[in-house]
Design a protein around this motif. Structure first.
Motif, PDB file in Angstrom:
ATOM      1  N   THR A 141      39.577  44.675  30.514  1.00  9.37           N
ATOM      2  CA  THR A 141      40.941  44.929  30.950  1.00  9.37           C
ATOM      3  C   THR A 141      41.868  43.965  30.237  1.00  9.37           C
ATOM      4  O   THR A 141      41.461  42.854  29.898  1.00  9.37           O
ATOM      5  N   CYS A 200      36.926  39.749  36.833  1.00  8.20           N
ATOM      6  CA  CYS A 200      38.379  39.732  36.953  1.00  8.20           C
ATOM      7  C   CYS A 200      38.676  39.256  38.371  1.00  8.20           C
ATOM      8  O   CYS A 200      37.958  39.608  39.313  1.00  8.20           O
ATOM      9  N   SER A 201      39.738  38.484  38.541  1.00 10.65           N
ATOM     10  CA  SER A 201      40.050  37.992  39.889  1.00 10.65           C
ATOM     11  C   SER A 201      40.435  39.141  40.824  1.00 10.65           C
ATOM     12  O   SER A 201      40.447  38.979  42.033  1.00 10.65           O
ATOM     13  N   TYR A 231      48.830  35.450  38.467  1.00 10.48           N
ATOM     14  CA  TYR A 231      47.487  35.120  38.972  1.00 10.48           C
ATOM     15  C   TYR A 231      47.544  33.977  39.968  1.00 10.48           C
ATOM     16  O   TYR A 231      47.236  32.825  39.652  1.00 10.48           O
TER      17      TYR A 231
HETATM   18 MO    MO Z   1      41.711  39.892  35.381  1.00 13.08          MO
END
Ligand code: MO
Ligand code: MTE
Length: 388
Positions: free
Chosen positions: A78, A124-125, A254
């Motif tokens: 991504t 990914c978070s 983020y």
């Molecule tokens: Mo991410």
């Protein structure tokens, strides 16, 4: 999650947070299962699971994980601004700012420096159930970041090391009464001490091959034990500075907003996405001969895992077996198995939880309700499965 969600809502949510939209292309065939093993159906997935394998987004089908290393052409992917066109033959990694000697390093320059291998699995978070497909594990090769910084000579007053990708796009920057549209590169920073520590790697290969465009060709940063966002791909420039870097993907996008009780009072804290929060999830349930097997994955920041346990319906927690082969590598993902004997036909709920050597236990969804924002969702994930 306080609201009630249908399974279709949950799936839509997790596709949306992966930036995948509603439509996918049909599931691909991976010969994941051993001879004579049959996959049991999870009812938290739609009848026909559609996974996206487009040019810009790719998730893995965790039911079919069949190797410790994720093949490069299946590695999840991504990014925010697509894949920039980079001519590897003229590519130069710039090192600028508060350094004694600014650098412009070609791929050959980097490849001629002492290299290091790193087996690193990350997510990914925004990764979460029921799909949990935004995670993978790879064998990376590259140059320790510190070696490049030492070559440039980081000056005493430098505090922050900024990593800028070659990818960019127009962003709206809000400031009080105005919104300004400006072009920005994907950027992340590390504090000086973290950047100069032993582990961050400037990687140029994955599983023995040059990085694919998806994984950040020609060079990307890897911060072992951290979530995906800091692993800046298509790395164009390392800029050394005194001030904090406040770009969108560092300072705003983020972030986690979470409550914490301090002396009986709830304090709300905003924190940056850094180290991976301890997570385990059940990836598949299979029938093998007369018995059943539960297979799952642990993602974590490298702190050794003490145990993984599995719970069937409302039964007691039972120890699962952590695959020793996968624990050898500090920063890889870990696999676990649980032999489920005497499973009765019908619908059951299976849950896993991991505990690390410091006694940190993977939280339940209820315990995680103090987390308001959706990133870093590492809650235990009860999964409904039909035993046939
Ligand atoms: Mo991410
Ligand atoms: N240059 C650049 N690097 C980036 C991003 C990006 O948009 N641009 N996205 C980050 C995010 S949010 C994640 S999860 C990881 C994904 O890495 P992968 O595509 O190799 O799986 O890349 C990170 N590095």
């Amino acid at each position: 999650m306080t609201r009630q969600s249908t399974r279709r809502d949950i799936l839509k949510d997790s596709l949306a947070l992966a930036g995948l939209g509603a439509l996918g292309i049909p599931q691909w065939a991976v010969p994941a299962l051993a001879q004579g093993e049959t996959l049991m159906e999870f009812t938290d997935l739609p009848d026909e699971i559609k996974l996206i394998r487009g040019p810009d987004r790719r998730i893995i089908d965790v039911r079919h994980i069949d190797s410790f290393l994720t093949p490069a052409d299946e590695f999840f992917t991504t990014q925010h601004y697509g894949h920039p066109e980079i001519d590897v033959s003229t590519y130069r990694l710039q090192v600028s700012g508060l350094v004694d000697k600014p650098l412009a390093l070609s791929i050959e320059d980097l490849r001629s420096m002492p290299s290091r291998e790193l087996i690193f699995g990350f997510e990914c978070s925004g990764n979460r159930g029921p799909l949990n497909g935004l995670s993978s594990n790879g064998r990376w090769m590259g140059v320790p970041l510190r070696a490049v910084l030492d070559l440039a000579g980081v000056q005493d007053e430098a505090r922050e090391i900024v990593f800028l990708g070659a990818d960019h796009g127009e962003e709206e920057v809000q400031f009080r009464r105005g919104t300004y549209k400006v072009d920005q590169q994907y950027g992340r920073s590390l504090p000086r001490d973290k950047a100069m520590s032993d582990e961050p790697l400037l990687a140029y290969s994955l599983n023995g091959e040059p990085l694919t465009p998806h994984q950040g060709r020609p060079v990307r940063l890897l911060v072992p034990g951290w979530y995906g966002a800091p692993n800046v791909k298509f790395l164009a420039e390392i800029h050394v500075q005194r001030d904090q870097y406040l770009g969108k993907y560092q300072a705003r996008w983020y972030r986690t907003l979470k409550g914490e009780m301090v002396n009986g009072e709830m304090k709300w804290k905003e924190t940056a996405i850094t180290r991976m929060q301890l997570k385990s999830f059940i990836a598949r349930v299979t029938r093998r001969g007369n018995g059943h097997n539960i297979f799952g994955v642990v993602l974590h920041d490298g702190t050794p895992v003490r145990s993984v346990e599995v719970k069937i319906d409302d039964g007691p927690w039972q120890p699962a077996t952590i695959d020793q082969e996968t624990t050898r590598e500090k920063y890889s993902w870990k696999f676990f198995n649980y032999a489920w004997n005497g499973a009765t036909p019908g619908e059951h709920t299976v849950t896993s939880r991991a505990t690390d050597v410091n006694g940190v236990v993977q939280p339940t969804a209820e315990e995680l309700e103090v987390k308001k924002t959706f990133l870093e969702h590492n809650a235990q994930l009860p999964r409904p499965v039909i035993i046939a």
